[in-house]
Scaffold this active site. Structure first.
Site, PDB file in Angstrom:
ATOM      1  N   TRP A  21      60.414 -17.778  42.889  1.00  0.00           N
ATOM      2  CA  TRP A  21      61.630 -17.948  43.672  1.00  0.00           C
ATOM      3  C   TRP A  21      61.826 -16.738  44.591  1.00  0.00           C
ATOM      4  O   TRP A  21      61.625 -15.596  44.172  1.00  0.00           O
ATOM      5  CB  TRP A  21      62.825 -18.086  42.728  1.00  0.00           C
ATOM      6  CG  TRP A  21      64.157 -18.092  43.380  1.00  0.00           C
ATOM      7  CD1 TRP A  21      64.607 -18.943  44.334  1.00  0.00           C
ATOM      8  CD2 TRP A  21      65.245 -17.210  43.080  1.00  0.00           C
ATOM      9  NE1 TRP A  21      65.907 -18.645  44.664  1.00  0.00           N
ATOM     10  CE2 TRP A  21      66.327 -17.584  43.906  1.00  0.00           C
ATOM     11  CE3 TRP A  21      65.415 -16.143  42.189  1.00  0.00           C
ATOM     12  CZ2 TRP A  21      67.568 -16.931  43.881  1.00  0.00           C
ATOM     13  CZ3 TRP A  21      66.642 -15.489  42.155  1.00  0.00           C
ATOM     14  CH2 TRP A  21      67.702 -15.887  42.991  1.00  0.00           C
ATOM     15  N   GLN A  27      59.438 -14.365  51.137  1.00  0.00           N
ATOM     16  CA  GLN A  27      59.472 -12.912  51.295  1.00  0.00           C
ATOM     17  C   GLN A  27      58.094 -12.298  51.508  1.00  0.00           C
ATOM     18  O   GLN A  27      57.972 -11.266  52.153  1.00  0.00           O
ATOM     19  CB  GLN A  27      60.118 -12.246  50.066  1.00  0.00           C
ATOM     20  CG  GLN A  27      61.630 -12.309  50.039  1.00  0.00           C
ATOM     21  CD  GLN A  27      62.200 -11.497  48.894  1.00  0.00           C
ATOM     22  OE1 GLN A  27      61.504 -11.103  47.967  1.00  0.00           O
ATOM     23  NE2 GLN A  27      63.492 -11.231  48.956  1.00  0.00           N
ATOM     24  N   TYR A  54      62.329 -24.129  46.366  1.00  0.00           N
ATOM     25  CA  TYR A  54      61.941 -22.778  46.767  1.00  0.00           C
ATOM     26  C   TYR A  54      61.155 -22.839  48.073  1.00  0.00           C
ATOM     27  O   TYR A  54      60.101 -23.483  48.145  1.00  0.00           O
ATOM     28  CB  TYR A  54      61.109 -22.095  45.686  1.00  0.00           C
ATOM     29  CG  TYR A  54      61.826 -21.877  44.369  1.00  0.00           C
ATOM     30  CD1 TYR A  54      63.207 -21.963  44.264  1.00  0.00           C
ATOM     31  CD2 TYR A  54      61.103 -21.575  43.213  1.00  0.00           C
ATOM     32  CE1 TYR A  54      63.852 -21.766  43.055  1.00  0.00           C
ATOM     33  CE2 TYR A  54      61.749 -21.359  41.997  1.00  0.00           C
ATOM     34  CZ  TYR A  54      63.128 -21.469  41.928  1.00  0.00           C
ATOM     35  OH  TYR A  54      63.766 -21.269  40.721  1.00  0.00           O
ATOM     36  N   SER A 206      66.124 -13.787  36.305  1.00  0.00           N
ATOM     37  CA  SER A 206      66.764 -12.545  36.735  1.00  0.00           C
ATOM     38  C   SER A 206      67.061 -11.584  35.582  1.00  0.00           C
ATOM     39  O   SER A 206      68.177 -11.053  35.488  1.00  0.00           O
ATOM     40  CB  SER A 206      68.056 -12.842  37.508  1.00  0.00           C
ATOM     41  OG  SER A 206      68.437 -11.721  38.267  1.00  0.00           O
ATOM     42  N   LYS A 216      66.820   1.182  41.267  1.00  0.00           N
ATOM     43  CA  LYS A 216      66.461   1.608  42.624  1.00  0.00           C
ATOM     44  C   LYS A 216      67.645   1.633  43.587  1.00  0.00           C
ATOM     45  O   LYS A 216      67.541   2.201  44.677  1.00  0.00           O
ATOM     46  CB  LYS A 216      65.364   0.714  43.191  1.00  0.00           C
ATOM     47  CG  LYS A 216      65.757  -0.737  43.427  1.00  0.00           C
ATOM     48  CD  LYS A 216      64.547  -1.518  43.929  1.00  0.00           C
ATOM     49  CE  LYS A 216      64.838  -3.003  44.087  1.00  0.00           C
ATOM     50  NZ  LYS A 216      63.622  -3.736  44.523  1.00  0.00           N
ATOM     51  N   ARG A 228      65.498  -6.367  47.863  1.00  0.00           N
ATOM     52  CA  ARG A 228      66.181  -7.652  47.740  1.00  0.00           C
ATOM     53  C   ARG A 228      67.557  -7.618  48.413  1.00  0.00           C
ATOM     54  O   ARG A 228      67.986  -8.602  49.017  1.00  0.00           O
ATOM     55  CB  ARG A 228      66.325  -7.995  46.243  1.00  0.00           C
ATOM     56  CG  ARG A 228      67.020  -9.316  45.918  1.00  0.00           C
ATOM     57  CD  ARG A 228      66.233 -10.528  46.346  1.00  0.00           C
ATOM     58  NE  ARG A 228      64.886 -10.558  45.842  1.00  0.00           N
ATOM     59  CZ  ARG A 228      64.521 -10.992  44.628  1.00  0.00           C
ATOM     60  NH1 ARG A 228      65.447 -11.424  43.786  1.00  0.00           N
ATOM     61  NH2 ARG A 228      63.254 -11.011  44.264  1.00  0.00           N
ATOM     62  N   ASN A 295      56.021  -5.135  34.478  1.00  0.00           N
ATOM     63  CA  ASN A 295      56.922  -5.985  33.706  1.00  0.00           C
ATOM     64  C   ASN A 295      56.266  -6.566  32.460  1.00  0.00           C
ATOM     65  O   ASN A 295      56.920  -6.747  31.430  1.00  0.00           O
ATOM     66  CB  ASN A 295      57.461  -7.112  34.588  1.00  0.00           C
ATOM     67  CG  ASN A 295      58.474  -6.624  35.604  1.00  0.00           C
ATOM     68  OD1 ASN A 295      59.286  -5.748  35.310  1.00  0.00           O
ATOM     69  ND2 ASN A 295      58.435  -7.175  36.796  1.00  0.00           N
TER      70      ASN A 295
END
Length: 336
Positions: A21, A27, A54, A206, A216, A228, A295
């Site tokens: 997404w 992006q 998306y 999220s 950040k 973002r 992650n």
């Protein structure tokens, strides 16, 4: 990589799920998106989440292209239906039988697969009888186009009603896909207890609160270029609820906790959602391959009671926990 059962089904998914997404087809360039998917595969991720909406169907195509050549049986591919797609005509949205049947065929074509492992209702459709929706989902499963069904951002009552109809129709509703993070805990009061009772797991999106929990964004400082919060294609709108200096200041106070554990801020955030027994997987996105590797390191991390209490003390009233926000943030009628 650790794996968890999805609901009471026999299906296991990687507890870190790769989602596309706001990235694929939007992006980041396709070559970078493919590199991120390859990084996910290399890190042991087998579960991939997308949706027809998306990038107005382009994200599914990009994911399908990136996964081409992989052994299909070794992957768990999830997609979703509800939001407007295509030219956005009156039937290009919602959970009517027409839209579901046409959407699953489009998704399979774009993904380059004969079936998806999980087909999810992206929101609740107040304009279509739930019986019609669940019958259509049951038929998708019986046609072999999906193995299991799930929902996204449904209330506890909606999940209970959908689960009962699915059971009566002989199909398995095994998952819920809500937003969930240290800062956004609205599912804990009603959705999680209901799902635990019914044998439904959460696949949460999220977990780093749109990047806020990476630390950040510093209070009072300019937004990082390319972040973002500067994305005018949808990212900035989604993150704005957290872009408050009081919230950002509390997030910065999580850094010593992460440092003491030898974790990055992002790893701490992802590990936190995975401490919830009802969470089967945490969806991560990436605009660079190295973000995937970072992650994934959250898989298997255990946070003890003292750490969890310290996190709660730091965040305090910055946490949103009102269960009514699930319904409040959902469309009251079909979106066109």
């Amino acid at each position: 990589m650790k794996f968890r059962h999805l609901g009471r089904s026999g299906l296991k998914i990687s507890e870190i799920v790769y989602g596309n997404w706001l990235t694929h087809g939007s992006q980041v360039e396709n070559d970078t998106a493919t590199a991120c998917v390859r990084a996910a595969l290399d890190a042991g991720i087998t579960s991939f989440d997308t949706a027809d909406v998306y990038a107005n169907t382009v994200a599914e195509q990009v994911l399908g292209d990136a996964l081409r050549g992989q052994r299909r049986e070794s992957l768990e591919i999830f997609t979703k239906v509800y939001w407007p797609t295509g030219p956005k005509g009156p039937n290009d949205t919602g959970l009517s039988r027409k839209h579901i049947m046409e959407s699953i065929n489009g998704s399979l074509k774009r993904l380059g697969t004969d079936y998806v492992d999980l087909y999810q209702a992206h929101r609740y459709d107040h304009d279509t009888p739930l019986e019609e929706t669940m019958q259509a989902f049951a038929d998708v499963v019986r046609q072999g186009k999906a193995l299991y069904i799930g929902v996204s951002e449904w209330t506890a009552d909606q999940i209970r009603a959908g689960h009962a109809l699915a059971r009566d129709l002989g199909v398995q509703l095994i998952s819920s896909q809500p937003q969930y993070s240290m800062l956004w805990r609205v599912i804990e009061g009603e959705v999680v207890p209901t799902c635990a009772e019914l044998g439904v797991s959460q696949i949460v999106w999220s977990p780093v609160a749109q990047g806020v929990l990476t630390g950040k964004y510093a209070p009072g400082q300019p937004l990082p270029e390319g972040s973002r919060a500067t994305d005018d294609k949808g990212g900035a709108n989604m993150i704005k609820r957290f872009m408050d200096d009081a919230v950002l200041e509390r997030v910065q106070r999580l850094r010593p906790i992460a440092d003491d554990l030898g974790l990055s801020m992002a790893q701490l955030a992802v590990a936190w959602v995975l401490q919830n027994d009802n969470v089967a997987g945490a969806i991560i996105g990436a605009s660079r391959p190295e973000q995937v590797a970072e992650n994934v390191a959250a898989s298997g991390v255990t946070l003890d009671a003292g750490v969890l209490a310290a996190i709660d003390d730091v965040l305090g009233d910055a946490v949103q926990s009102d269960p009514g926000l699930t319904a409040k943030n959902a469309p009251a009628g079909r979106v066109v």
